[in-house]
Design an enzyme around this catalytic site. Structure first.
Site, PDB file in Angstrom:
ATOM      1  N   ASP A   5      -8.029   3.826  -4.972  1.00 26.77           N
ATOM      2  CA  ASP A   5      -8.114   3.749  -3.509  1.00 26.77           C
ATOM      3  C   ASP A   5      -9.481   4.178  -3.003  1.00 26.77           C
ATOM      4  O   ASP A   5      -9.927   3.741  -1.949  1.00 26.77           O
ATOM      5  CB  ASP A   5      -7.029   4.606  -2.878  1.00 26.77           C
ATOM      6  CG  ASP A   5      -5.677   3.953  -3.109  1.00 26.77           C
ATOM      7  OD1 ASP A   5      -5.117   4.130  -4.205  1.00 26.77           O
ATOM      8  OD2 ASP A   5      -5.222   3.215  -2.220  1.00 26.77           O
ATOM      9  N   ALA A  57      -5.360  -0.687  -1.674  1.00 26.30           N
ATOM     10  CA  ALA A  57      -6.652  -0.529  -0.994  1.00 26.30           C
ATOM     11  C   ALA A  57      -7.291  -1.864  -0.544  1.00 26.30           C
ATOM     12  O   ALA A  57      -7.629  -2.014   0.633  1.00 26.30           O
ATOM     13  CB  ALA A  57      -7.584   0.270  -1.900  1.00 26.30           C
ATOM     14  N   ARG A  65      -0.059  -2.917   1.769  1.00 31.06           N
ATOM     15  CA  ARG A  65      -0.522  -1.696   1.107  1.00 31.06           C
ATOM     16  C   ARG A  65      -1.406  -2.059  -0.080  1.00 31.06           C
ATOM     17  O   ARG A  65      -1.515  -3.234  -0.457  1.00 31.06           O
ATOM     18  CB  ARG A  65       0.690  -0.862   0.652  1.00 31.06           C
ATOM     19  CG  ARG A  65       1.720  -1.739  -0.064  1.00 31.06           C
ATOM     20  CD  ARG A  65       2.433  -1.067  -1.156  1.00 31.06           C
ATOM     21  NE  ARG A  65       1.565  -0.636  -2.211  1.00 31.06           N
ATOM     22  CZ  ARG A  65       1.042  -1.462  -3.137  1.00 31.06           C
ATOM     23  NH1 ARG A  65       1.295  -2.756  -3.134  1.00 31.06           N
ATOM     24  NH2 ARG A  65       0.252  -0.980  -4.069  1.00 31.06           N
ATOM     25  N   ASN A  92      -6.236   7.688  -6.806  1.00 32.99           N
ATOM     26  CA  ASN A  92      -5.240   6.616  -6.904  1.00 32.99           C
ATOM     27  C   ASN A  92      -3.874   7.245  -6.643  1.00 32.99           C
ATOM     28  O   ASN A  92      -3.759   8.460  -6.426  1.00 32.99           O
ATOM     29  CB  ASN A  92      -5.306   5.935  -8.281  1.00 32.99           C
ATOM     30  CG  ASN A  92      -4.505   4.642  -8.331  1.00 32.99           C
ATOM     31  OD1 ASN A  92      -4.633   3.802  -7.433  1.00 32.99           O
ATOM     32  ND2 ASN A  92      -3.661   4.473  -9.332  1.00 32.99           N
ATOM     33  N   LYS A  93      -2.857   6.426  -6.659  1.00 30.37           N
ATOM     34  CA  LYS A  93      -1.499   6.879  -6.343  1.00 30.37           C
ATOM     35  C   LYS A  93      -1.122   8.149  -7.091  1.00 30.37           C
ATOM     36  O   LYS A  93      -1.439   8.292  -8.281  1.00 30.37           O
ATOM     37  CB  LYS A  93      -0.533   5.735  -6.679  1.00 30.37           C
ATOM     38  CG  LYS A  93       0.926   5.992  -6.417  1.00 30.37           C
ATOM     39  CD  LYS A  93       1.215   6.468  -5.005  1.00 30.37           C
ATOM     40  CE  LYS A  93       0.707   5.530  -3.927  1.00 30.37           C
ATOM     41  NZ  LYS A  93       0.774   6.130  -2.569  1.00 30.37           N
TER      42      LYS A  93
HETATM   43  O1  MRU Z   1       0.223   3.927  -1.039  1.00 33.68           O
HETATM   44  P1  MRU Z   1      -0.193   2.614  -1.613  1.00 33.68           P
HETATM   45  O2  MRU Z   1       0.938   1.809  -2.138  1.00 33.68           O
HETATM   46  O3  MRU Z   1      -1.077   1.839  -0.650  1.00 33.68           O
HETATM   47  O4  MRU Z   1      -1.101   3.017  -2.850  1.00 33.68           O
HETATM   48  C1  MRU Z   1      -1.698   2.003  -3.606  1.00 33.68           C
HETATM   49  C2  MRU Z   1      -2.374   2.478  -4.819  1.00 33.68           C
HETATM   50  O5  MRU Z   1      -2.526   3.654  -5.062  1.00 33.68           O
HETATM   51  C3  MRU Z   1      -2.961   1.417  -5.683  1.00 33.68           C
HETATM   52  O6  MRU Z   1      -2.865   1.776  -7.025  1.00 33.68           O
HETATM   53  C4  MRU Z   1      -4.439   1.271  -5.293  1.00 33.68           C
HETATM   54  O7  MRU Z   1      -4.560   0.971  -3.928  1.00 33.68           O
HETATM   55  C5  MRU Z   1      -5.127   0.241  -6.047  1.00 33.68           C
HETATM   56  S1  MRU Z   1      -4.695  -1.324  -5.433  1.00 33.68           S
HETATM   57  C6  MRU Z   1      -5.586  -2.583  -6.075  1.00 33.68           C
END
Ligand code: MRU
Length: 355
Positions: free
Chosen positions: A239, A50, A48, A249-250
């Site tokens: 993301d 991005a 997981r 983002n998350k």
């Molecule tokens: O659902 P996930 O765990 O894949 O979400 C990840 C995020 O939101 C991260 O903060 C984002 O991908 C940045 S990673 C360098």
């Protein structure tokens, strides 16, 4: 310091990846030999973040083409389309997934005369290169951003944008690491990041392994700590970033950005240029993943809500660019107007690629 783990690795006839769903309890590496299993690993967040999803997609395409018979170029093309479609349907928000698929397709397009064996080989080399590139990019992002953090500061981060979300070193956590490795006494506040707890399970695990001081908080504690003056900076990953700088983002990131603005705390995003989607004018058209309600009604196998309750489980939110103090990339720190900075960075990167 290198990462004390390896997020994802090409092993010749399979992909080896750290199953992030089992952290912090168990450090188990999965051996992925089929595209179906890779798609499942992406969907259930075994891999997981991005940039890591982008690398996984590239390796998945290479994997999917390994057993196409040498003699059949038409079958190769058909299979390539099918594998790309399958991997492209796993998660919609992180643009790195689609960026990686396009880059792999371009390899095949660039060599119309090549035979199947040669193309297979080129795809493998490209996927391995993208993994190495991602690790290098993270180090560059970290170098560009490390001076944003001052000695003795406390930095809040949300979700996990560390080595585990990339091929290694991390984006937002990479910036923190570089400042720390440069001798600054930084401490980190990690939001737990409900519902899947990437902050609690992964970010705090990663930072503790690196020896960087970290304090874990429930998501709803960030405002109180800001009010008490206990947080000096915020830095998160992304993301997908639209051309105007709006950043997905998350889920929960937007709330943190609003709180940071209210308290006059700088809010930074760190991401490679591959996370910027210049085809989108703003964040309203970023596709946002909605996930299984079970992730909200249960923690692991324990049910914490009444059976049948209505649930929203939106996996990402969009922070408007007005709330972002700077976006740290491998080519420098973009600031408002972001689109102008991004264009300069993309041009500079293209020139570097040519020289
Ligand atoms: O659902 P996930 O765990 O894949 O979400 C990840 C995020 O939101 C991260 O903060 C984002 O991908 C940045 S990673 C360098």
């Amino acid at each position: 310091m290198d990462d004390p783990f390896r997020t994802i690795e090409w092993k010749g006839d399979h992909i080896r990846l750290l199953d992030q769903t089992l952290l912090p309890g168990d450090e188990v590496y999965l051996r992925i030999s089929r595209v179906d299993d890779l798609c499942d690993a992406i969907r259930r967040l075994a891999v997981r973040g991005a940039p890591a999803i982008g690398v996984a997609a590239a390796m998945g395409i290479a994997l999917g083409m390994l057993d196409v018979p040498d003699a059949d170029k038409r079958d190769f093309q058909r299979r390539l389309e099918e594998v790309c479609r399958q991997i492209g349907s796993t998660r919609p928000t992180a643009v790195n997934l689609f960026w990686a698929i396009d880059r792999m397709k371009e390899v095949v397009k660039a060599f119309p005369e090549a035979d199947v064996a040669d193309l297979r080989d080129k795809l493998v080399r490209q996927a391995v290169l993208m993994e190495q590139e991602d690790r290098d990019l993270c180090r560059k992002i970290a170098r560009c951003g490390k001076d944003l953090l001052g000695d003795g500061e406390t930095v809040l981060t949300h979700c996990n944008a560390g080595g585990l979300a990339t091929a290694g070193y991390g984006t937002a956590l990479g910036v923190i690491r570089a400042a720390w490795e440069g001798g600054k006494r930084i401490s980190v506040i990690a939001d737990e990041t409900r519902p899947l707890n990437q902050g609690a399970r992964i970010t705090s695990w990663e930072l503790m392994k690196l020896g960087i001081p970290v304090t874990l908080i429930p998501d709803n504690t960030a405002g109180a700590l800001m009010q008490r003056g206990e947080i000096h900076k915020v830095i998160v990953g992304a993301d997908r970033i639209a051309s105007n700088g709006d950043a997905a983002n998350k889920i929960g990131t937007y709330s943190v950005a609003v709180l940071a603005r209210h308290h006059g705390i700088p809010f930074y995003v760190a991401a490679p240029l591959s996370t910027i989607d210049m085809s989108l004018a703003d964040g309203r058209s970023i596709p946002i993943e909605e996930r299984d309600p079970h992730e909200v009604t249960h923690i692991g196998t324990v049910q914490i809500a009444p059976a049948g309750v209505k649930v929203r489980n939106i996996a990402f939110d969009v922070t408007p660019h007005e709330l972002i103090s700077g976006i740290v990339t491998e080519m420098g720190i973009a600031s408002d107007p972001f689109e102008e900075s991004f264009r300069i960075f993309f041009d500079k990167k293209e020139q570097e690629g040519k020289s």
